[in-house]
Design an enzyme around this catalytic site. Structure first.
Site, PDB file in Angstrom:
ATOM      1  N   PRO A  73      10.738   0.386  49.894  1.00 45.58           N
ATOM      2  CA  PRO A  73       9.457  -0.255  49.564  1.00 45.58           C
ATOM      3  C   PRO A  73       8.486   0.798  49.019  1.00 45.58           C
ATOM      4  O   PRO A  73       7.891   1.563  49.767  1.00 45.58           O
ATOM      5  CB  PRO A  73       8.993  -0.843  50.904  1.00 45.58           C
ATOM      6  CG  PRO A  73       9.742  -0.106  51.948  1.00 45.58           C
ATOM      7  CD  PRO A  73      10.980   0.474  51.342  1.00 45.58           C
ATOM      8  N   ASP A 111       7.507   6.115  50.280  1.00 45.97           N
ATOM      9  CA  ASP A 111       8.247   5.093  51.023  1.00 45.97           C
ATOM     10  C   ASP A 111       7.321   4.566  52.118  1.00 45.97           C
ATOM     11  O   ASP A 111       6.993   5.276  53.067  1.00 45.97           O
ATOM     12  CB  ASP A 111       9.507   5.753  51.624  1.00 45.97           C
ATOM     13  CG  ASP A 111      10.415   4.752  52.329  1.00 45.97           C
ATOM     14  OD1 ASP A 111       9.915   3.695  52.763  1.00 45.97           O
ATOM     15  OD2 ASP A 111      11.618   5.054  52.467  1.00 45.97           O
ATOM     16  N   HIS A 112       6.916   3.314  51.966  1.00 50.35           N
ATOM     17  CA  HIS A 112       5.903   2.769  52.876  1.00 50.35           C
ATOM     18  C   HIS A 112       6.451   2.544  54.288  1.00 50.35           C
ATOM     19  O   HIS A 112       5.691   2.296  55.218  1.00 50.35           O
ATOM     20  CB  HIS A 112       5.344   1.469  52.295  1.00 50.35           C
ATOM     21  CG  HIS A 112       3.920   1.205  52.692  1.00 50.35           C
ATOM     22  ND1 HIS A 112       3.279   1.854  53.719  1.00 50.35           N
ATOM     23  CD2 HIS A 112       2.991   0.369  52.166  1.00 50.35           C
ATOM     24  CE1 HIS A 112       2.049   1.413  53.830  1.00 50.35           C
ATOM     25  NE2 HIS A 112       1.836   0.514  52.897  1.00 50.35           N
ATOM     26  N   ARG A 113       7.768   2.649  54.463  1.00 45.35           N
ATOM     27  CA  ARG A 113       8.309   2.566  55.827  1.00 45.35           C
ATOM     28  C   ARG A 113       7.974   3.826  56.608  1.00 45.35           C
ATOM     29  O   ARG A 113       7.942   3.819  57.834  1.00 45.35           O
ATOM     30  CB  ARG A 113       9.843   2.408  55.781  1.00 45.35           C
ATOM     31  CG  ARG A 113      10.301   1.102  55.171  1.00 45.35           C
ATOM     32  CD  ARG A 113      11.797   1.101  54.958  1.00 45.35           C
ATOM     33  NE  ARG A 113      12.229   2.171  54.066  1.00 45.35           N
ATOM     34  CZ  ARG A 113      13.477   2.402  53.714  1.00 45.35           C
ATOM     35  NH1 ARG A 113      14.436   1.630  54.188  1.00 45.35           N
ATOM     36  NH2 ARG A 113      13.799   3.380  52.887  1.00 45.35           N
ATOM     37  N   ILE A 125       5.466   6.333  55.290  1.00 45.43           N
ATOM     38  CA  ILE A 125       4.133   6.878  55.008  1.00 45.43           C
ATOM     39  C   ILE A 125       3.138   5.730  54.830  1.00 45.43           C
ATOM     40  O   ILE A 125       3.419   4.760  54.117  1.00 45.43           O
ATOM     41  CB  ILE A 125       4.206   7.752  53.733  1.00 45.43           C
ATOM     42  CG1 ILE A 125       5.051   8.991  54.017  1.00 45.43           C
ATOM     43  CG2 ILE A 125       2.824   8.138  53.252  1.00 45.43           C
ATOM     44  CD1 ILE A 125       5.646   9.621  52.798  1.00 45.43           C
TER      45      ILE A 125
END
Ligand code: CAO
Length: 456
Positions: A254, A428-430, A432
């Site tokens: 993501p 990577d929004h998982r 950060i």
């Protein structure tokens, strides 16, 4: 009333002595009408022989590896049908077989989503006859999309395996075949599904309700020749490999991209000065070398950017290897500057120049592209303002850089001409959060604005 019928290989056109590659039923099995009994595979096609009627398998007369032709008895079936199969059944089979031998009009474009015969065979008799399904296995450009495109020609799977894959929402071209001649087996499909689930597609939440496969529409098939002249060229080896990696990373991570502007007026003055001082040597100090050094400082300040996801764990790296995208005539490659924290800007400039040169000559060794923690994609020499770089898995962030431009910047009293560098940080929004990314960018910009901070 039940009766024992002999199921024979129907008319399969010009094929003879075709090897049986898979027997799909066992004695005692109950089969439905149209259920595949076994799979044959010629040089050009894979064919399933379906049962002409529902019933119970009494005996199997052939073995895998045996070569059979039209008329060979393959199975004795205790049929539940009221009447034996009729003449029209074999004529439908013949029609199906002749369809199977013709190259599908657009077979080079995409995997069929249904066995071709289902679409080609006359509908009424196809349902009630021992028609055969055929799937062409000729090499096609779809191999360009395969993760291991180097090793494959085209996806090579029997219709029953394709059916199985479709039921699970798996594109067979994504699956590595471990059977004879690289054929894809049911176990290969299962292994692919298992690996995909473990690697996080399920967790990342896909479009389908089940959260697994993306459940996308088939790729559009366009007869381009209708619209104008064409020339087809194969993708380069690098493009095929890079494309498969980029596709996986784009789909599985993501991404969010956070943009920033860094004032590099003083830094550019320093760079020009250094190049003047070094004008007698071949060494050219590029902005990229400063960006690598500044990124190391930002990674030290924000260690979550120097990580990789491993299931529920985050692996923090204590080393600083920075990759940089290099544009080559054959496509994109990412050489890595190892231990960039232990090197000065001049040394990094020297090394990036050498690695970029090797990349363009196609002489990079694989170890020179391994071990990266964070990547930089610099399009500054070309142009652009901002873009969305794709994260280079298993890294968790990448910095995109575009061309600097002089802009009027308010200094509190007046507008001053400042050289501003556009930065685009994809993360990577998982791993950060947005606020952390904004802090990373602001810190990076502060270092580029005053490079003395890199030593702090
Ligand atoms: N703003 C303004 N000018 C810039 C700049 C920037 N951000 N970055 C570089 N330049 C200038 C350089 O100073 C140089 O100018 P001079 O020739 O006048 O000195 C010129 O642009 C060419 O620089 P370069 O590209 O040769 O050198 P580099 O160190 O900046 O980049 C490399 C090296 C390997 C990163 C680059 O050649 C390259 O391949 N970039 C493409 C990367 C890419 O394709 N990314 C996309 C991946 S995602 O799809």
């Amino acid at each position: 009333m039940s009766q024992i019928i002999e199921i024979k290989v129907p008319d399969i056109g010009d094929y003879a002595d075709v090897p049986v590659i898979e027997v799909l039923v066992s004695p005692g099995d109950r089969v439905e009408e149209e259920q595949s009994l076994l799979t044959l595979e010629s040089d050009k096609a894979t064919m399933d022989i379906p049962s002409p009627s529902a019933g119970t398998v009494k005996e199997i007369r052939v073995k895998p590896g045996e070569r059979i032709s039209e008329g060979t008895v393959i199975v004795l079936l205790e049929s539940e049908a009221k009447a034996p199969p009729t003449e029209s059944a074999s004529s439908a089979a013949a029609s199906a077989a002749s369809n199977a031998q013709q190259p599908p009009a657009q077979s080079t474009v995409q995997e069929p989503t249904q066995p071709p015969v289902a679409a080609n065979a006359p509908q009424p008799s196809a349902k009630s006859s021992p028609a055969l399904t055929a799937t062409h296995a000729e090499p096609s450009p779809t191999q360009a999309h395969e993760p291991n495109a180097e090793n494959h020609t085209a996806s090579h799977a029997s219709p029953s395996v394709r059916q199985f894959a479709r039921e699970l929402g798996v594109e067979v071209r994504q699956v590595n075949g471990t059977g004879p001649k690289g054929r894809i087996t049911q176990d290969d499909v299962r292994a692919y599904v298992k690996a995909t689930l473990q690697s996080g597609v399920k967790a990342s939440g896909a479009a389908s309700g089940a959260g697994g496969a993306l459940n996308l529409l088939p790729w559009p098939q366009v007869a381009f020749t209708k619209f104008g002249p064409l020339e087809t060229k194969p993708l380069s080896r690098i493009k095929k490999i890079a494309g498969a990696n980029l596709h996986r990373n784009w789909v599985m991570i993501p991404h969010v991209t956070s943009h920033e502007e860094a004032d590099i007026t003083e830094l550019e003055a320093l760079r020009v000065k250094l190049n003047q001082e070094n004008s007698k040597t071949a060494l050219k100090v590029t902005l990229l070398a400063f960006l690598i050094k500044a990124s190391v400082a930002a990674l030290k300040q924000y260690p979550s950017f120097n990580t990789s996801l491993d299931g529920d764990n985050l692996i923090y790296k204590k080393y600083y290897h920075i990759g940089f995208a290099a544009d080559t005539p054959n496509g994109l490659v990412v050489p890595v500057i190892k231990n960039a924290d232990q090197k000065g800007v001049l040394e990094i400039a020297q090394e990036t120049t050498e690695l970029a040169q090797l990349a363009r000559e196609g002489k990079l060794k694989s170890e020179q592209m391994q071990g990266g923690c964070f990547s930089i994609s610099s399009l500054g020499g070309i142009g652009g303002t901002y873009f969305t770089p794709i994260i280079n898995a298993p890294e968790v962030a990448i910095l995109g850089v575009c061309r600097s431009a002089l802009k009027p910047v308010w200094d509190g009293q007046q507008f001053m001409p400042r050289l501003m560098l556009p930065l685009s940080l994809s993360y990577d929004h998982r791993v950060i959060d947005g606020a952390e990314a904004a802090r990373f960018n602001a810190y990076l910009a502060s270092i580029l604005a005053d490079f003395r901070r890199v030593t702090l």
